[in-house]
Scaffold this motif. Sequence first.
Motif, mmCIF file in Angstrom:
data_model
loop_
_atom_site.group_PDB
_atom_site.id
_atom_site.type_symbol
_atom_site.label_atom_id
_atom_site.label_comp_id
_atom_site.label_asym_id
_atom_site.label_seq_id
_atom_site.Cartn_x
_atom_site.Cartn_y
_atom_site.Cartn_z
ATOM 1 N N LYS A 154 0.803 -1.090 0.188
ATOM 2 C CA LYS A 154 -0.284 0.009 -0.025
ATOM 3 C C LYS A 154 1.018 1.235 0.273
ATOM 4 N N SER B 47 -3.784 0.951 -8.267
ATOM 5 C CA SER B 47 -4.452 -0.182 -7.636
ATOM 6 C C SER B 47 -3.819 -1.503 -7.366
ATOM 7 N N ARG C 202 -10.482 -11.253 1.199
ATOM 8 C CA ARG C 202 -11.264 -10.054 1.171
ATOM 9 C C ARG C 202 -11.666 -9.245 2.339
ATOM 10 N N LEU D 247 -8.241 -7.200 3.066
ATOM 11 C CA LEU D 247 -8.436 -5.888 2.115
ATOM 12 C C LEU D 247 -9.214 -4.797 2.556
ATOM 13 N N ASP D 248 -10.419 -5.284 2.884
ATOM 14 C CA ASP D 248 -11.113 -4.377 3.484
ATOM 15 C C ASP D 248 -10.572 -3.594 4.691
ATOM 16 N N PHE E 59 -7.291 -1.803 3.240
ATOM 17 C CA PHE E 59 -7.488 -0.629 2.080
ATOM 18 C C PHE E 59 -8.804 0.243 2.135
ATOM 19 N N THR F 76 -13.250 -0.658 2.879
ATOM 20 C CA THR F 76 -14.334 -0.899 1.934
ATOM 21 C C THR F 76 -14.626 0.004 0.892
ATOM 22 N N ASN G 290 -12.650 1.615 -0.910
ATOM 23 C CA ASN G 290 -11.829 1.392 -2.025
ATOM 24 C C ASN G 290 -11.782 0.148 -2.851
ATOM 25 N N PHE G 291 -12.825 -0.649 -2.267
ATOM 26 C CA PHE G 291 -13.240 -1.788 -2.989
ATOM 27 C C PHE G 291 -13.504 -1.532 -4.517
ATOM 28 N N TYR H 281 -9.225 -10.144 -6.885
ATOM 29 C CA TYR H 281 -9.896 -8.905 -6.098
ATOM 30 C C TYR H 281 -9.068 -7.477 -6.548
ATOM 31 N N TYR I 249 -8.574 -3.511 -5.695
ATOM 32 C CA TYR I 249 -8.938 -2.418 -4.607
ATOM 33 C C TYR I 249 -7.805 -1.252 -5.483
ATOM 34 N N SER I 250 -8.448 -0.028 -5.063
ATOM 35 C CA SER I 250 -7.573 1.118 -5.411
ATOM 36 C C SER I 250 -7.118 1.821 -3.953
#
Length: 663
Positions: A141, A149, A163, A166-167, A170, A172, A174-175, A202, A204-205
């Motif tokens: 990150k 991304s 998932r 990552l939530d 990063f 939720t 940015n999912f 998956y 994510y940004s």
Amino acid sequence: MPNQRLQLTWYNKEKVLIPTETGKYGYRWANPEDPRYCETRTLIYDSYVQGKQTPKRDEFEYSERADLVPQNDNLLVLGESGDLLKTLTRVPELAEKYVGQVKLVYIDPPFNTSQTFDSYEDNLEHSIWLTMMRDRLIYLKRLLSDDGSIWVHLDTVENHRMRLLLDELFGTENFVAEIVWGKADTSRNDAKQFSEDQDYIYVYSKKRGWKLNRLPRTARQDSIYKAPDNDPIPWIAKPGHAPGAGTHQGMVYAIQSPFTGDLLYPPIGGCWRLGQKQMFRELLKYAEYDLCNINDIEKRAEICGVSLHEVRSDVKAIVLKKTVEESRITAMNTVAGVWPDVFFINNGKRIQVKGHLPIGGVTPRTIWNFSDVGSNRNSKAEIKKLFPDETPFSTPKPEKLLERIIHIATKPGDIVLDCFAGSGTTAAVAQKMGRKWVTCELLDSVFVHYTRPRLEKVVFDQDNGGITRTKGERIAAEGVELPKGVSPDDAAKFTSILNKLIADNKELKRDKTIKNLKALAKTQNTKEVINWHGGGGFQVAHLSPQCFDYDLKWNRVILTEHAKGDILIRSIAANLGFSLLKREDVSIFDGRKGNSLLKVIEGVVTVEIVDWLVPQTKCGEIIVIAAMSVMDGVRQYLRQVRKGSKIIVIPDDIFQYSKGGNE
């Protein structure tokens, strides 16, 4: 309670992992302050691989991508992914280059818990996997640019846990998407229950508002767009109506046909596809129109599926100003040229609209079929072609899959990072697409036999597989307009089946109807295109050995056998945040951080050493000496002769950890 959010928890989440053995998968728990985890390793540069572009040849067709300048600023590292990510984010020279600069992170973690962690209990193996991934994701990150991304590729073993992780890391918000890759082109009959045909990716940004690049349109997609009216932009016919009458009552009204004078309405439940202002503007190209209330509230209520009390009463009809005969004359003149975006069919009794050829590509979808991005079988064939005498990886990824990801997430010149290199697919595709890349592989056997040789083949133009060339597409033959709903592939299959059916019938072969059918379904292939013809290069490096260890018996930090010479200097500089001085810098010092100068001494600091160093500095510069020990009184002496300077004892003042250990 306030400020609480849902989080994933697991055994030993508060701890970190350290490798049990260099160059192999295997980890043990440690305190986050343990020097074996905290130490910043440096890069040792081994060699640079430089390729050369093969000149273009007249007999081939080349794509725009083939004209991109091959990238040279690439990095291939042998070493543990977690250590490399620390190196990239902490070593000043590397942090300046990579922190906040990586546009795309793609990772395909090679950690199937039933294989890699088979010596652990189930609850422990998942905890190890999550801890390992969490620690790497934190650094990834930091490396991502604000408009970057991360794409995490998984199967069904850990995808649900990832998932949530990552939530947490990063956010939720940015999912972006869950992509399903149909990796299998056939079912597996050896499966115990279901044949698992898909993987998950998956996306994510780094921050909200991430923008992607649309997919390029294919010749096959464009072939359905025509211009029968000589419109400069090809189009397809779309129904004049769309569903949604109940919620779009302002788009339900009568339109008087300039050809027949009839009042045309959308079907029950439907509304006109275009807003009334746009529709009115287009109809004015046929004849003079006006907006009038024709008291058709009952008809509009019926179409909208609502009562008379619920239907809007202020929606006017679009009706002709002049007579139908006068309007028909101007309308006929209009259709003699390029038709408006709204046009009439069935002798003026139905309305359709033009759907022009889209500009800017195709919006990516979340289900990717193997026919579009390749399958596991394709990727194994790619590796087998590159290494015919080797057994291919069990789960390599096809180049077309990475091509799509890199296209969506980056532009030429951007940095792509993959810290689980494997066979090197990500770096190979990034190089072929004009992107810079960083990749890392832990296993020496994989690095030597697959990763490096494959990337060498890419820059030396010895890799003709994967996305190097694009095979021709099946499209309608010149002068042939396939009917709506019939694709070029459909037409080709039809012709093939027809030929088989009449193969033994000479009379049917001569039949004019059969010949006409073949002519109507005639297709052709576009030429094969070369996208890559070598060039560029990459730096090969490996992580320096550890200089710091922890002795359980003595409960203290110790130096390893590698802590000497240049390796020690680089390690001390990295762990103290100093940039190494370059060879061209005429200085007896080893590093600089602002106005502080670093000198590493493999021995004892004496007054004589201080007197030797001080004259080599300028006014305002501070001296930091890192040494194995220091003579009594020398610390005070240094502070007196150069205010603000200090002496750091190795290793105690670098890592002051002395309790907890390997728990």
